[in-house]
Design a protein around this motif. Structure first.
Motif, short mmCIF file in Angstrom:
data_model
loop_
_atom_site.label_atom_id
_atom_site.label_comp_id
_atom_site.label_asym_id
_atom_site.label_seq_id
_atom_site.Cartn_x
_atom_site.Cartn_y
_atom_site.Cartn_z
N ALA A 31 -7.56 0.46 -1.46
CA ALA A 31 -7.62 -0.80 -2.23
C ALA A 31 -7.25 -1.99 -1.34
CB ALA A 31 -6.66 -0.72 -3.40
N ASP A 32 -7.91 -3.12 -1.56
CA ASP A 32 -7.54 -4.34 -0.84
C ASP A 32 -6.24 -4.89 -1.41
OD1 ASP A 32 -9.98 -4.82 0.93
OD2 ASP A 32 -10.87 -4.44 -1.02
N TRP A 33 -6.08 -4.78 -2.72
CA TRP A 33 -4.83 -5.21 -3.36
C TRP A 33 -4.36 -4.14 -4.35
CZ3 TRP A 33 -8.94 -8.98 -3.51
CH2 TRP A 33 -8.74 -10.09 -2.67
N ASN A 34 -3.10 -3.76 -4.25
CA ASN A 34 -2.47 -2.95 -5.30
C ASN A 34 -1.61 -3.90 -6.12
OD1 ASN A 34 -3.09 0.02 -4.63
ND2 ASN A 34 -2.49 -0.84 -2.65
N VAL A 35 -1.90 -3.99 -7.39
CA VAL A 35 -1.29 -5.03 -8.22
C VAL A 35 -0.51 -4.41 -9.38
CG1 VAL A 35 -1.76 -7.03 -9.70
CG2 VAL A 35 -3.18 -6.61 -7.69
N ALA A 36 0.74 -4.84 -9.53
CA ALA A 36 1.61 -4.33 -10.59
C ALA A 36 1.68 -5.33 -11.75
CB ALA A 36 3.01 -4.07 -10.06
N HIS A 60 0.85 -1.20 0.00
CA HIS A 60 0.00 0.00 0.00
C HIS A 60 0.88 1.24 0.00
CE1 HIS A 60 -3.74 -2.23 0.82
NE2 HIS A 60 -2.99 -3.00 1.60
N GLY A 61 1.15 1.80 -1.13
CA GLY A 61 1.96 3.01 -1.20
C GLY A 61 2.82 3.02 -2.45
N LYS A 62 3.74 4.00 -2.52
CA LYS A 62 4.62 4.14 -3.68
C LYS A 62 6.05 4.16 -3.19
CE LYS A 62 1.71 7.37 -6.33
NZ LYS A 62 1.79 8.58 -7.18
N ARG A 63 6.89 3.33 -3.79
CA ARG A 63 8.31 3.36 -3.43
C ARG A 63 9.15 3.27 -4.68
NH1 ARG A 63 10.89 -1.04 0.31
NH2 ARG A 63 12.97 -0.19 -0.06
N TYR A 113 3.19 0.50 -8.98
CA TYR A 113 3.82 0.52 -7.65
C TYR A 113 3.42 -0.66 -6.77
CZ TYR A 113 4.89 5.30 -8.98
OH TYR A 113 5.36 6.40 -9.64
N GLY A 114 2.44 -1.46 -7.23
CA GLY A 114 1.88 -2.52 -6.40
C GLY A 114 2.70 -3.80 -6.38
N MET A 115 2.09 -4.86 -5.87
CA MET A 115 2.75 -6.16 -5.75
C MET A 115 2.68 -6.90 -7.09
SD MET A 115 3.81 -6.14 -2.69
CE MET A 115 4.25 -7.84 -2.33
N PRO A 116 3.74 -7.63 -7.45
CA PRO A 116 3.77 -8.28 -8.77
C PRO A 116 2.58 -9.22 -8.99
CG PRO A 116 5.92 -8.37 -7.74
CD PRO A 116 4.98 -7.87 -6.69
#
Lengths: 183, 183
Positions: free
Chosen positions: B130-135, A176-179, B95-98
């Motif tokens: 968001a529940d999931w941030n997805v990249a 959750h965020g930007k890095r 920026y999210g998780m792969p």
């Protein structure tokens, strides 16, 4: 031992029918998609568009890789040169053969690939000049989506986490965020 | 025997930050992608855009399915209503998780999904709501591509050849040419 078939085929995207005013955003999406998913570069017809090239070159300089952008080349010449050099042409169109049926054949061919995506209407001639006409769904869809899914399938769904050489900026996956890290 | 878990979760796309003049083409690509790849409908913030709705409704009426389009809804309200009804929110962002790491968890959750795609900048708040941030790659990419690949993965690469109910027109896959049949 390295044999000739170990050479990784080149993969370029040809974006046809680009009109600067109307298509700049969508063509930018085509270019970013091509780069992020492992193409070596993009050729954009018909207009020379320096702003588009600069946008994409800036992204490549920041996020890495060796993606090339060429604009203003007539599509017939791009195709003819590609074929003359021994490469194959894949045209993405809803009218073509279903991707799941044809991807194995395309994947196993060792030649360089030129993947053609059109804006709105494309010249009928293209359907005959292409070695493969490939449908990413037989539905009206975006050429941006079609390109994305085609490349993901071509590379067997293994490119999404791949990094790029010489990146100045790297996004660090975060829940959750930007890095973003500087190299 | 039918159990409650047999119910197919609803899948809607929320397109945020749509500005009529600037974004009409890209938002159209988002909508066509959502429809072609199996979403149930799209909600477009922030402007009411009747022309966009008409374009997408015409495609659905010709090529089939029951895809809905709603424009002009504030994004915070759309998200709040979705969560209140027990649904989950997936935000597609570089920026999210792969995607490959997180898709299994998303796929196995039985709740309705709202898949959020932004234009250019999105409000920072969204990353936390968001529940999931997805990249879909940790690279600058198109939201159209991200949506396409996300849906293809979510449906386990099995939706590309699926037909639509009540189609008036059907594209017949062809090696070299265009063939469309009337129902």
């Amino acid at each position: 031992m390295t044999t000739e078939t170990d050479r990784k085929p080149r993969l370029m995207v040809l974006r046809i029918g680009h009109r600067i005013q109307r298509d700049v955003r969508v063509t930018t999406h085509v270019c970013l998609t091509a780069r992020a998913l492992g193409a070596d570069g993009v050729i954009v017809t018909d207009a020379k568009d320096r702003r588009l090239s600069e946008t994409i070159e800036r992204v490549t300089s920041e996020f890495g890789g060796h993606f090339t952008v060429e604009t203003g080349k007539p599509w017939r010449r791009a195709l003819a040169e590609w074929h003359k050099a021994g490469g194959k042409v894949v045209h993405l169109t809803a009218y073509g053969m279903p991707l799941p049926k044809i991807i194995g054949e395309i994947r196993s061919s060792g030649e360089d690939k030129l993947v053609v995506v059109g804006a709105e209407k494309v010249p009928g001639e293209l359907f005959h000049l292409a070695d493969w006409n490939v449908a990413v769904t037989s539905q009206p869809i975006s050429e941006v989506s079609a390109l994305a899914i085609f490349l993901d399938w071509l590379f067997e769904h293994r490119r999404l986490e791949k990094g790029f050489a010489d990146a100045k900026l790297r996004i660090i996956p975060t829940e959750h965020g930007k890095r973003v890290e500087k190299a």
